[in-house]
Design a protein around this motif. Structure first.
Motif: not given
Length: 276
Positions: A116, A141-147, A180, A182, A184, A192
């Motif tokens: 990341t 930026y596709i932030d799947i794990e919320s990092k 960004v 996110r 779920t 997306s």
């Protein structure tokens, strides 16, 4: 090549006319029959049929290529398409200039190794002005794990490019170029991706990062087979996005332990030399 017309294959006119008269128009039509079936259909002897079919097969069969030649062609195509330099000298040399445009690059490693962090720096590099070695564009930026952490992004920018980020308003401008998302669920993720395809052209997007899709699929699929099928469908679409937009696309993936000590890695990239 299977739909190539028989009359365009350089066969003797006499035999080509017989093929056409019997409604055998394409190479696929001809190769769908055995030689004995063609002898009956065309009413010609075995030697003439064998010669014609050998010629058709040679024309439509793709030439053999060595693994080395395929590798050299890929490197040459990537060089012509361009790269996003990582500003890590050894890595850029190994990658022939950086992260290649127009292909999907996979970052693989265990949790906490810095995937990341590396993606955050690539986001900055893509958003930097061209005069500073960047792509002067936007990033999705596709932030799947919320990092994703905005504060960490600015810290990396100040440490790596102080001459830019310490100027008034530059940190906000660079951060404002990074969108960004996110999702779920897998359905949100798929939606997306289709929206992104339009944005790639309309908003001057120069980099797409997905961190990490495997986590989303792992949360929705318990069965290994259905999980890999879901990954395969979406990764194929992501690859097409990279080819369509001619921008670098980064996808992170991590080693996960399952079934005791057995270690598994859900890998998407086929050629080994494209894995990062």
């Amino acid at each position: 090549m299977a739909n190539k017309l028989i009359k365009q294959m350089g066969l003797p006119k006499s035999i080509a006319n017989i093929f056409t008269a019997r409604n055998i128009i394409t190479a696929k039509d001809a190769l769908s029959h055995t030689e004995f079936e063609l002898m009956e259909l065309l009413d010609v002897d075995k030697e003439e049929v064998t010669s014609a079919m050998a010629h058709v097969s040679e024309v439509v069969c793709p030439p053999c290529q060595t693994a080395l030649l395929l590798l050299e062609q890929r490197v040459r195509n990537e060089t012509l398409a361009g790269h996003l330099p990582t500003h890590l000298k050894g890595l850029d040399e190994a990658l022939c200039g950086g992260i290649p445009f127009g292909v999907l690059t996979e970052l693989v490693g265990p949790a906490g190794i810095g995937k990341t962090q590396f993606c955050l720096k690539l986001s900055l590099l893509a958003s930097l002005p061209a005069s500073c070695g960047g792509l002067d564009g936007r990033v999705i930026y596709i932030d799947i794990e919320s990092k994703f952490r905005s504060k960490r992004l600015i810290e990396i920018g100040i440490n790596s490019f102080p001459e830019i980020f310490l100027k008034k308003g530059m940190a906000q401008e660079m951060a404002g170029r990074i969108l960004v998302l996110r999702p779920t669920s897998l359905s949100e993720f798929a939606e997306s991706l289709y929206q992104i395809k339009v944005s790639l052209l309309q908003q001057q997007v120069k980099l797409l990062i997905i961190d990490s899709m495997a986590a989303l699929v792992l949360g929705e699929h318990e069965c290994g087979t259905s999980r890999q099928q879901a990954l395969g469908v979406h990764v194929s679409f992501i690859k097409s996005l990279a080819e369509f937009s001619r921008i670098p696309v980064i996808l992170t993936n991590q080693v996960r332990s399952q079934f005791g000590d057995e270690s598994r890695m859900y890998s998407f990239q086929e050629p080994l030399y494209n894995k990062r």
